[in-house]
Design an enzyme around this catalytic site. Sequence first.
Site, short mmCIF file in Angstrom:
data_model
loop_
_atom_site.label_atom_id
_atom_site.label_comp_id
_atom_site.label_asym_id
_atom_site.label_seq_id
_atom_site.Cartn_x
_atom_site.Cartn_y
_atom_site.Cartn_z
N CYS A 184 63.87 7.74 19.16
CA CYS A 184 65.27 7.80 19.60
C CYS A 184 65.40 8.26 21.04
CB CYS A 184 66.08 8.71 18.68
SG CYS A 184 65.37 10.34 18.54
N ASP A 240 64.98 11.20 22.26
CA ASP A 240 65.44 12.59 22.42
C ASP A 240 64.37 13.45 23.08
OD1 ASP A 240 67.62 11.71 21.10
OD2 ASP A 240 67.41 12.98 19.33
N CYS A 292 71.05 13.28 20.35
CA CYS A 292 72.25 13.16 19.54
C CYS A 292 72.72 14.54 19.08
CB CYS A 292 71.96 12.28 18.33
SG CYS A 292 70.75 13.04 17.23
N CYS A 349 65.18 14.86 13.78
CA CYS A 349 65.72 15.85 14.73
C CYS A 349 65.24 17.25 14.36
CB CYS A 349 67.25 15.83 14.72
SG CYS A 349 67.94 14.25 15.21
#
Lengths: 126, 176
Positions: A37, A39, A63, A106
């Site tokens: 993603c 991140d 996010c 995450c």
Amino acid sequence: MAYSEQVLDHYENPRNVGSFEKGDDSVGTGMVGAPACGDVMKLQIKVGEDGVIQDAKFKTYGCGSAIASSSLVTEWVKGKTLDEALTIKNTAIAEELALPPVKIHCSILAEDAIKAAVEDYKKKHQ
Amino acid sequence: MQFDFNQTYFTLFGMQQGFAIDTRELDQRYRDLQALWHPDRFASSDDTARRLSLQASTFVNEAWQTLKSPLARARYLLRLNGIDTQEDTNTAMPMDFLMQQMEWREAIAEAKSSRHLDELERLGAELREEIAALEQLLGGQLDVSQWDAASTSVRKLRFLEKLDQEIGDAIEAVMF
């Protein structure tokens, strides 16, 4: 997808945003990234002479779930010894924030960030 | 009619297995194969032939999508060699690379909030150069079977593609 109240709380009022001086001997810096993603997470701990984490800061690009996960763990590591900090599991983070399955990565990122920060600190004090 | 679903995508398109490919040749062979297997051609055939054409054209489509994208092509080559690129699980990127990622994000956020279109376009051009350089490096690593290094490059490429998307979104947000 709707975020949980816990995620929104950390996302809207993130705790401990910022950074410490990377070169400081009492600071451990962990940087990790999630290729899937994009991140990127930087998590820093400030450790006292007694080996207890006194303070923690983070900076995360990603996010809401990634920001909430890092905000939460900076709260959790404070007052913990390095070994205690290493026992923080992504599953506990995911549970606390009520993360849906697609956002589990995450919480893994946040767990890996603590580990990297502790490792960096230990390397400085070998 | 027969179709070999176990062949590699490279064999399907009659190409040598490797990162460097001729994309025009790829597109041409894709069109030929699609014409050959298109379900429309089998509309009046029996069930077995219709099913085969549908499966074959799906396979051809996937093969084309995979080989035309440098990132997907590299990932596929690694998979053929038994290597998982760990894009979902490996978070341990080199520190300097992650620092650079932070700097990129900061520069994009700053240019976006100050509505600096020129700066966003300059960042986009710089990023495209970086992507091209990384793809070249990745090709070299794959050519000499440096699988670990190539896996790291694939993961880096994912970050750069995400940045590319963010610059695109920022430009759109500033323009409209």
